[in-house]
Design an enzyme around this catalytic site. Sequence first.
Site, PDB file in Angstrom:
ATOM      1  N   GLY A  31       0.821  -1.200   0.000  1.00 37.69           N
ATOM      2  CA  GLY A  31       0.000   0.000   0.000  1.00 37.69           C
ATOM      3  C   GLY A  31       0.854   1.249   0.000  1.00 37.69           C
ATOM      4  O   GLY A  31       1.992   1.244  -0.483  1.00 37.69           O
ATOM      5  N   CYS A  32       0.343   2.312   0.556  1.00 39.36           N
ATOM      6  CA  CYS A  32       1.042   3.599   0.568  1.00 39.36           C
ATOM      7  C   CYS A  32       2.412   3.471   1.219  1.00 39.36           C
ATOM      8  O   CYS A  32       2.529   2.999   2.349  1.00 39.36           O
ATOM      9  CB  CYS A  32       0.200   4.629   1.322  1.00 39.36           C
TER      10      CYS A  32
END
Length: 200
Positions: A31-32
């Site tokens: 993810g981020c």
Amino acid sequence: MALKIDPWSFPDPELDPVEKGGPARIVLGGGCFWCTEAVYRELEGVLTVKPGYAGDTAATADYRTVCSGRTDHAEVIEVTYDPDRITLGRILKLFFSIAHDPTEKDRQGPDVGRAYRSVIFFESERQRQVAAAYIAQIDAAKLFDGPIQTTLEPLQAFYEAEDYHHDFAARNPNQPYIRMVAAPKVAKLRATHRDLLKAG
């Protein structure tokens, strides 16, 4: 997260061979990269954590293009570590139990798309074997509500992200996204794995 047990009980990998030589690295996408970087920069034995991109070409390795969804890049972190102080298996244990939700496909929470897929970019057969064995171990133990979606992809290149992404969570602790997504992960790490944290 779809984890069915508490992080204290998450098992160590059964396959975690001793690494020889100097510093090693592994490239992880969960993810981020602001959030995964925030977790790994806390760990004793981790020498550097750099946000970046992997999975596509240099020509498309920039934040705006990757976020457009028109590339096969993932937002990743390059974790360089001292294998005498922390093992690859321990790094992967935190990847699956703290850093992200490995049962989500092509997304993490509010972030949706291939750039946010769960992926381990391996650069050796040993790394691939350790990761594959651990995924099989976790799935067999049914530790999550659903199957692991993490893909194993050979690392062709790691492209370092723009300067303003580095140490983003540490520099912006009150930013709403950081408070909502990154801070709880770091808090969980500190509560469950004090033995793995850097001193001070």
